[in-house]
Design an enzyme around this catalytic site. Structure first.
Site, PDB file in Angstrom:
ATOM      1  N   LEU A 118       0.854  -1.196   0.000  1.00 33.97           N
ATOM      2  CA  LEU A 118       0.000   0.000   0.000  1.00 33.97           C
ATOM      3  C   LEU A 118       0.879   1.231   0.000  1.00 33.97           C
ATOM      4  O   LEU A 118       1.704   1.388   0.894  1.00 33.97           O
ATOM      5  CB  LEU A 118      -0.815   0.040   1.306  1.00 33.97           C
ATOM      6  CG  LEU A 118      -1.876  -1.026   1.509  1.00 33.97           C
ATOM      7  CD1 LEU A 118      -2.242  -1.076   2.983  1.00 33.97           C
ATOM      8  CD2 LEU A 118      -3.087  -0.717   0.666  1.00 33.97           C
ATOM      9  N   HIS A 119       0.721   2.093  -0.984  1.00 32.33           N
ATOM     10  CA  HIS A 119       1.475   3.353  -0.911  1.00 32.33           C
ATOM     11  C   HIS A 119       0.839   4.515  -1.652  1.00 32.33           C
ATOM     12  O   HIS A 119       1.328   5.636  -1.571  1.00 32.33           O
ATOM     13  CB  HIS A 119       2.896   3.160  -1.418  1.00 32.33           C
ATOM     14  CG  HIS A 119       2.976   3.106  -2.923  1.00 32.33           C
ATOM     15  ND1 HIS A 119       2.680   1.989  -3.634  1.00 32.33           N
ATOM     16  CD2 HIS A 119       3.283   4.055  -3.839  1.00 32.33           C
ATOM     17  CE1 HIS A 119       2.819   2.231  -4.929  1.00 32.33           C
ATOM     18  NE2 HIS A 119       3.178   3.480  -5.084  1.00 32.33           N
TER      19      HIS A 119
END
Ligand code: UD1
Length: 380
Positions: free
Chosen positions: A206-207
């Site tokens: 997740l980014h």
């Protein structure tokens, strides 16, 4: 006379795209390649280990621009790149992907009258709130040679009025890196070191700012990761952006201490590839991982409502689930029961993409009479 090619990288997803191209050029006496790193990513975990894993040579030039707002970062890359370009005077600048460095270097290059080749052109999410979409649109509008990974890329570029003779469909260059690295990646011990069995766990990354920059989104994701980790072990290498935001909200310890949740530092290329290859399912908001899971034939649940890589949904193993927690749970149930979505590998994602790119560049930039004026999209 050799072709002086300035190859630009800035951030983590660029390295696996430039590595095979650089290798091909180094084996070809027609080219004199130079590698520039803008320094957009600077942590060892986001840079050093990738150069090592991908056998990339140390950059000839390190610009060290670092982090900042989009305007600051883009401007700093532009300011740093102009003198490099003036000093090296290349015949062509090669940019890859869609990060801020890609756009910044393209802008500087075209204004100095030097041709730009863009690798991974034509991808569109049609979501202009994504910084990468703006980078893609502007880079493709300015580049002279556009290398697309799939047919949708050609169609997008033609619709935007890009002359067909600039477009070369060569396939997905990341696949070259993946196939070359897979034997080594498979021999890594990361999975066993975590006490996990192959095909028993989920892998998550997740980014995206749209997922990890607000309190509301991070609280929603906290519910999601805890729910997933309740269903099967979850391995989650944390991007510095995500880790920093979780820390600010006091949520990082909740994640670190949750049962069956293995929060890791960002992983190197080989370790991450090994983790992906042995996983049962991948959950991600990354672009490249949607493609890598398609190659590895592992179901991918993409935590976004759109993708610039629709071929991974149409032909590959990718499914868009947005922020719908119930959809994630229901897909995981299916995957746990029968393995989930299987796909086929898109055309030209064959491990020979860099050779096709270098061939085209050779034809374009070798001194001599201009080659025939073709009028259709090229299938190199
Ligand atoms: C960038 C790319 C994105 C790509 C991603 C992969 C743009 C617009 N975005 O996003 O397309 O998918 O890289 O990682 O170019 N940070 C560190 N160390 C680093 C790099 C970043 O601590 O080496 C932290 C900084 O706090 C920084 C934040 O991460 O502000 C975000 O980094 P940045 O390069 O701005 O964007 P990414 O989110 O990594």
């Amino acid at each position: 006379m050799t072709i002086k090619a300035l190859c630009v990288v800035g951030a983590r997803p660029n390295y696996m795209k430039i590595a095979p191209i650089l290798r091909c050029m180094e084996g070809n006496p027609a080219f004199q390649p130079t590698l520039v790193h803008t320094g957009q990513h600077y942590d060892a975990s986001m840079y050093d280990v990738f150069f090592h894993d991908l056998n990339l040579p140390r950059p000839d030039i390190w610009m060290g621009v670092g982090s900042g707002s989009h305007a600051e970062q883009t401007a700093r890359v532009m300011l740093g790149f102009e003198p490099v370009l003036l000093e090296y005077r290349p015949d062509v600048v090669i940019v890859v992907g869609d990060v801020n460095s890609t756009l910044a270097c393209t802008l500087v290059t075209v204004k100095l009258g030097v041709p730009v080749a863009h690798v991974e052109a034509g991808l569109r999410s049609f979501d202009r709130t994504m910084p990468e979409e703006i980078n893609r649109l502007c880079t493709d509008a300015l580049a002279d040679v556009l290398f697309t990974p799939s047919e949708d890329g050609d169609a997008n570029l033609l619709r935007e009025g890009i002359p067909p003779e600039r477009i070369h469909r060569v396939g997905n260059v990341m696949v070259d890196s993946l196939l070359a690295a897979l034997p080594l990646a498979r021999s890594r011990s990361t999975v066993g070191d975590l006490g996990l069995d192959p095909k028993s766990y989920a892998l998550m990354t997740l980014h995206r700012p749209s997922n990890v920059d607000s309190r509301q989104d991070l609280e929603r994701l906290t519910d999601l990761v805890l729910r997933v980790a309740d269903m099967l072990p979850l391995v989650l290498p944390l991007h510095p952006r995500t880790a920093g935001n979780l820390r600010k909200l006091g949520l990082l310890d909740t994640w670190r201490q949750a049962p069956h949740l293995h929060v890791l530092e960002p992983q190197g290329y080989l370790d991450f590839l090994g983790l992906m290859d042995k996983s049962l399912v991948v959950l991600t908001d990354s672009g490249g991982i949607q493609e890598e899971t398609t190659i590895l034939n592992i179901p991918c649940l993409t935590l976004r409502s759109n993708t610039e890589r629709p071929i991974t949904v149409e032909m590959g193993t990718n499914t868009l689930v947005g922020d719908d927690m119930e959809a994630v749970v229901s897909h995981l149930d299916t995957i746990l029961a029968n393995g989930g979505k299987r796909g086929t590998i898109p055309p030209l994602w064959d491990g020979h993409v860099a050779e096709r790119i270098v061939d085209v560049l050779c034809r374009h930039f070798s001194p001599g009479p201009p080659h025939d004026g073709e009028t259709d999209v090229h299938h190199d």
